[in-house]
Design an enzyme around this catalytic site. Structure first.
Site, PDB file in Angstrom:
ATOM      1  N   VAL A 152      35.258  37.887  32.350  1.00 57.87           N
ATOM      2  CA  VAL A 152      35.328  39.337  32.178  1.00 57.87           C
ATOM      3  C   VAL A 152      33.942  39.952  32.326  1.00 57.87           C
ATOM      4  O   VAL A 152      33.769  40.988  32.986  1.00 57.87           O
ATOM      5  CB  VAL A 152      35.952  39.708  30.817  1.00 57.87           C
ATOM      6  CG1 VAL A 152      36.024  41.224  30.650  1.00 57.87           C
ATOM      7  CG2 VAL A 152      37.347  39.113  30.698  1.00 57.87           C
ATOM      8  N   TYR A 153      32.953  39.319  31.738  1.00 57.84           N
ATOM      9  CA  TYR A 153      31.587  39.832  31.844  1.00 57.84           C
ATOM     10  C   TYR A 153      31.119  39.835  33.297  1.00 57.84           C
ATOM     11  O   TYR A 153      30.653  40.855  33.818  1.00 57.84           O
ATOM     12  CB  TYR A 153      30.638  38.994  30.985  1.00 57.84           C
ATOM     13  CG  TYR A 153      29.219  39.515  30.990  1.00 57.84           C
ATOM     14  CD1 TYR A 153      28.882  40.678  30.305  1.00 57.84           C
ATOM     15  CD2 TYR A 153      28.216  38.839  31.679  1.00 57.84           C
ATOM     16  CE1 TYR A 153      27.583  41.155  30.320  1.00 57.84           C
ATOM     17  CE2 TYR A 153      26.922  39.312  31.688  1.00 57.84           C
ATOM     18  CZ  TYR A 153      26.610  40.471  31.013  1.00 57.84           C
ATOM     19  OH  TYR A 153      25.321  40.952  31.030  1.00 57.84           O
ATOM     20  N   GLY A 154      31.262  38.700  33.972  1.00 57.44           N
ATOM     21  CA  GLY A 154      30.836  38.622  35.365  1.00 57.44           C
ATOM     22  C   GLY A 154      31.634  39.552  36.260  1.00 57.44           C
ATOM     23  O   GLY A 154      31.098  40.195  37.168  1.00 57.44           O
TER      24      GLY A 154
END
Length: 259
Positions: A152-154
């Protein structure tokens, strides 16, 4: 009258460094963050410019709407979408509320603030938008053994890269410029708040990242990667993307046809 910049995530790290540099350059500021006391402390030590403090949580609809309202009504010359949260963990381990917080802060909030600001910038014929992403945006093809998985972050950072590139093309010729800033590991509180000790890892300073961003704007860069010496590597990656995009056909590729 001084130019007006709005910086989100302005209480620490890259956001604070942007605010410091812009104040030194004579910009009036709207600084946004969750910690009112830090916002007020910044304003108190910068009497040379007008500083408006806005305590807002950009993971909430109320916070996004409040800041978007400012973007839509104030004559901003610069919008810096810097606010962020990390939540470094694989998708299956990421609690739903943290996943929503991350997407709201790094995808929804920048999108809505850009949407609010860009109309006025176009009407005035000038403006700049800087979206703070990160080099993890380019790590999707990396195997698990090379780096921890944090989908999700990437993915949210990759969204900011594509969004900024496409928006830059949309705004060509309007006087409004868009940059996506992609630093690597930076010496800030960001990782410490996630319980990560990176003190032994070589890191760029937030001031260096900001200096690279501003120089990148002078150079006309849409994608600014402060730690990448060979800019040709970025150009090659984007040309490969375009080659794949242009090579599509209305016919099913041979490898997908039944044997």
């Amino acid at each position: 009258m001084n130019k007006l910049a709005l910086v989100t995530g302005a209480t620490s790290g890259i956001g604070r460094a942007f605010a410091e540099r812009l104040a030194a350059d004579g910009h009036d500021l709207v600084i946004v963050g969750r910690r009112q006391e830090r916002l007020e402390e910044f304003a108190a030590v910068h009497p040379e410019v007008e500083v408006r403090t806005v305590a807002a949580d950009l993971s909430t609809a109320e916070g996004i709407d409040a800041v978007a309202g400012i973007c839509a009504t104030e004559p901003l010359t610069l919008l810096v979408n810097n606010a962020g949260v990390a939540h470094y963990m694989p998708l299956a381990e990421l609690p739903a509320d943290k996943a929503a917080e991350l997407v709201n802060v790094k995808v929804l909030a920048p999108t809505m603030l850009m949407r609010a600001a860009v109309v006025g910038m176009q009407e005035r014929g000038e403006g700049t938008i800087v979206n703070v992403s990160g080099m993890i945006a380019f790590s999707g093809a990396a195997p698990r053994s090379q780096m921890p998985r944090r989908a999700v972050y990437g993915g949210s950072l990759a969204y900011l890269v594509a969004m900024s590139q496409i928006l830059s093309a949309e705004l060509a010729g309007t006087g409004v410029h868009v940059q996506v800033l992609c630093p690597g590991v930076v010496a800030t509180e960001f990782h410490t708040r996630q319980g990560m000790d990176l003190s032994g890892v070589p890191r760029m300073t937030a001031d260096e990242v900001v200096a690279a961003s501003l120089r990148g704007l002078e150079l006309g860069e849409t994608v600014c990667a402060p730690g990448v010496e060979d800019v040709g590597l970025l150009d090659a990656a984007f040309q490969a993307d375009l080659a794949a995009f242009g090579a599509q056909s209305p016919e099913l590729a041979a490898r997908y046809r039944a044997a």
